[in-house]
Motif scaffolding. Structure first.
Motif, mmCIF file in Angstrom:
data_model
loop_
_atom_site.group_PDB
_atom_site.id
_atom_site.type_symbol
_atom_site.label_atom_id
_atom_site.label_comp_id
_atom_site.label_asym_id
_atom_site.label_seq_id
_atom_site.Cartn_x
_atom_site.Cartn_y
_atom_site.Cartn_z
ATOM 1 N N GLU A 242 0.842 -1.204 0.000
ATOM 2 C CA GLU A 242 0.000 0.000 0.000
ATOM 3 C C GLU A 242 0.876 1.252 0.000
ATOM 4 N N ASN A 243 0.766 2.099 1.033
ATOM 5 C CA ASN A 243 1.523 3.354 1.049
ATOM 6 C C ASN A 243 2.825 3.230 1.835
ATOM 7 N N HIS A 244 3.287 1.982 2.062
ATOM 8 C CA HIS A 244 4.558 1.745 2.730
ATOM 9 C C HIS A 244 5.607 1.363 1.681
ATOM 10 N N PHE A 245 6.756 2.042 1.710
ATOM 11 C CA PHE A 245 7.869 1.740 0.813
ATOM 12 C C PHE A 245 9.023 1.255 1.692
ATOM 13 N N LEU A 246 9.480 0.018 1.471
ATOM 14 C CA LEU A 246 10.283 -0.678 2.457
ATOM 15 C C LEU A 246 11.625 -1.148 1.919
ATOM 16 N N VAL A 247 12.626 -1.090 2.805
ATOM 17 C CA VAL A 247 13.937 -1.669 2.532
ATOM 18 C C VAL A 247 14.257 -2.595 3.705
ATOM 19 N N PRO A 248 13.944 -3.891 3.572
ATOM 20 C CA PRO A 248 14.180 -4.831 4.678
ATOM 21 C C PRO A 248 15.561 -5.472 4.606
ATOM 22 N N ASP A 249 16.106 -5.832 5.778
ATOM 23 C CA ASP A 249 17.242 -6.739 5.831
ATOM 24 C C ASP A 249 16.986 -7.717 6.968
ATOM 25 N N GLU A 250 17.974 -8.520 7.321
ATOM 26 C CA GLU A 250 17.757 -9.582 8.307
ATOM 27 C C GLU A 250 17.474 -9.036 9.697
ATOM 28 N N GLU B 272 -0.063 13.759 6.903
ATOM 29 C CA GLU B 272 0.739 14.954 7.195
ATOM 30 C C GLU B 272 2.002 15.052 6.355
ATOM 31 N N GLY B 273 2.350 13.990 5.644
ATOM 32 C CA GLY B 273 3.575 14.017 4.846
ATOM 33 C C GLY B 273 4.161 12.632 4.703
ATOM 34 N N TYR B 274 5.412 12.461 5.147
ATOM 35 C CA TYR B 274 6.106 11.179 5.032
ATOM 36 C C TYR B 274 6.714 10.803 6.378
ATOM 37 N N ARG B 275 6.432 9.576 6.802
ATOM 38 C CA ARG B 275 7.020 9.079 8.048
ATOM 39 C C ARG B 275 8.181 8.165 7.704
ATOM 40 N N LEU B 276 9.348 8.440 8.282
ATOM 41 C CA LEU B 276 10.531 7.606 8.085
ATOM 42 C C LEU B 276 10.833 6.901 9.400
ATOM 43 N N SER B 277 10.864 5.580 9.368
ATOM 44 C CA SER B 277 11.089 4.827 10.596
ATOM 45 C C SER B 277 11.924 3.587 10.310
ATOM 46 N N VAL B 278 12.494 3.049 11.378
ATOM 47 C CA VAL B 278 13.270 1.808 11.309
ATOM 48 C C VAL B 278 12.722 0.879 12.377
ATOM 49 N N LEU B 279 12.328 -0.326 12.002
ATOM 50 C CA LEU B 279 11.772 -1.268 12.952
ATOM 51 C C LEU B 279 12.001 -2.697 12.475
ATOM 52 N N PRO B 280 11.978 -3.657 13.381
ATOM 53 C CA PRO B 280 12.151 -5.056 12.967
ATOM 54 C C PRO B 280 11.050 -5.488 12.013
ATOM 55 N N GLY B 281 11.377 -6.419 11.126
ATOM 56 C CA GLY B 281 10.392 -6.897 10.161
ATOM 57 C C GLY B 281 9.144 -7.440 10.834
ATOM 58 N N TRP C 201 4.464 -14.438 1.191
ATOM 59 C CA TRP C 201 5.137 -13.360 0.459
ATOM 60 C C TRP C 201 5.590 -12.261 1.418
ATOM 61 N N LEU C 202 4.701 -11.871 2.330
ATOM 62 C CA LEU C 202 5.020 -10.797 3.270
ATOM 63 C C LEU C 202 6.167 -11.177 4.197
ATOM 64 N N VAL C 203 6.092 -12.367 4.790
ATOM 65 C CA VAL C 203 7.147 -12.737 5.743
ATOM 66 C C VAL C 203 8.476 -12.974 5.029
ATOM 67 N N GLU C 204 8.422 -13.468 3.796
ATOM 68 C CA GLU C 204 9.658 -13.662 3.032
ATOM 69 C C GLU C 204 10.289 -12.317 2.688
ATOM 70 N N GLU C 205 9.490 -11.395 2.176
ATOM 71 C CA GLU C 205 10.025 -10.105 1.755
ATOM 72 C C GLU C 205 10.465 -9.248 2.941
ATOM 73 N N LEU C 206 9.804 -9.401 4.079
ATOM 74 C CA LEU C 206 10.186 -8.654 5.276
ATOM 75 C C LEU C 206 11.247 -9.399 6.087
ATOM 76 N N LYS C 207 11.627 -10.589 5.587
ATOM 77 C CA LYS C 207 12.695 -11.392 6.196
ATOM 78 C C LYS C 207 12.378 -11.743 7.652
ATOM 79 N N VAL C 208 11.145 -12.170 7.871
ATOM 80 C CA VAL C 208 10.691 -12.558 9.209
ATOM 81 C C VAL C 208 10.769 -14.079 9.342
ATOM 82 N N PRO C 209 11.431 -14.606 10.377
ATOM 83 C CA PRO C 209 11.459 -16.068 10.581
ATOM 84 C C PRO C 209 10.036 -16.590 10.798
ATOM 85 N N TYR C 210 9.735 -17.768 10.255
ATOM 86 C CA TYR C 210 8.372 -18.285 10.363
ATOM 87 C C TYR C 210 8.354 -19.800 10.269
ATOM 88 N N GLU C 211 7.215 -20.363 10.670
ATOM 89 C CA GLU C 211 6.952 -21.791 10.498
ATOM 90 C C GLU C 211 5.617 -21.932 9.794
#
Length: 225
Positions: free
Chosen positions: A83-91, A102-111, A208-218
């Motif tokens: 949607e309106n989130h543009f993401l650069v994920p890593d491990e 209000e504009g653009y929010r820039l944040s850093v958080l775990p996947g 797709w979401l957990v793979e692209e956000l590099k989140v461990p899963y079962e």
């Protein structure tokens, strides 16, 4: 005043300091630059109020940290879009540039934290899969099926969710894009580039979401990646 939300003028000033001319997810950068002097004055004033820039027009320690995050974002070769989130994920974490009112929010958080945020914000992300969805990933609909569902023109009004990814290739840009919607308790998706409609498994979307956000899963029992 939200210190993690920036106006177009503030983003312009930060990008000017960084020496960048393009910011993925911020197409207005060029337009803001047409009034560079006015934009800079307004942007610097607002950044000073947030203690990101000093009155001597120097970056504060907070400003330096912010600029490093922005630089990492700009240097990425692959961007994930939800949607309106543009993401650069890593491990370890995900840099998120989010378009807000209000504009653009820039944040850093775990996947994982970002996935939880998307879960709460988007109904189609948190919907429960039907039992049938355990048996397939995605199935392209035939024309007869489209007619039966009234989807021949791929026009629908059911709260859609768009996801995608942009990556460079040797021949240019590779873009994956899907628009999801629900109809009669079944999940569907349109691939705009292919102009096809697919019957989708919710597990495909979740995977797709957990793979692209590099989140461990079962995976649930009986489901394969």
């Amino acid at each position: 005043m939200k210190k993690d939300v920036f106006s177009a003028q503030e983003v312009y000033v930060l990008m000017d300091i960084l020496g960048g001319t393009e910011l993925f997810g911020f197409p207005e950068l060029y337009l803001v630059g047409l009034t560079a002097l006015e934009s800079s004055e307004v942007g610097v004033e607002r950044l000073q109020k947030k203690q990101i820039v000093t009155k001597e027009n120097q970056l504060t320690s907070i400003g330096m940290t912010l600029l490093k995050i922005l630089e990492r974002y700009c240097e990425s070769e692959t961007y994930v879009m939800v949607e309106n989130h543009f993401l650069v994920p890593d491990e370890k974490e995900t840099i998120c540039l989010e378009k807000v009112q209000e504009g653009y929010r820039l944040s850093v958080l775990p996947g994982k934290a970002l996935l939880e945020k998307l879960y709460h914000e988007y109904e189609l992300v948190r919907r429960e899969a039907t039992e049938e969805e355990l048996t397939f990933k995605k199935q392209r609909l035939r024309r007869s099926e489209l007619r039966q569902l009234g989807l021949e023109e791929a026009e629908f009004q059911v709260a859609p969710l768009s996801i995608g990814k942009v990556s460079p290739t040797e021949s240019g840009i590779s873009k994956e894009e899907w628009v999801f919607f629900e109809l009669e308790n079944q999940l569907y998706a349109v691939s705009p580039s292919e102009e096809y409609v697919y019957k989708m498994s919710h597990y495909w979307l979740t995977h797709w979401l957990v793979e692209e956000l590099k989140v461990p899963y079962e995976l649930p029992e009986g489901v394969t990646a």
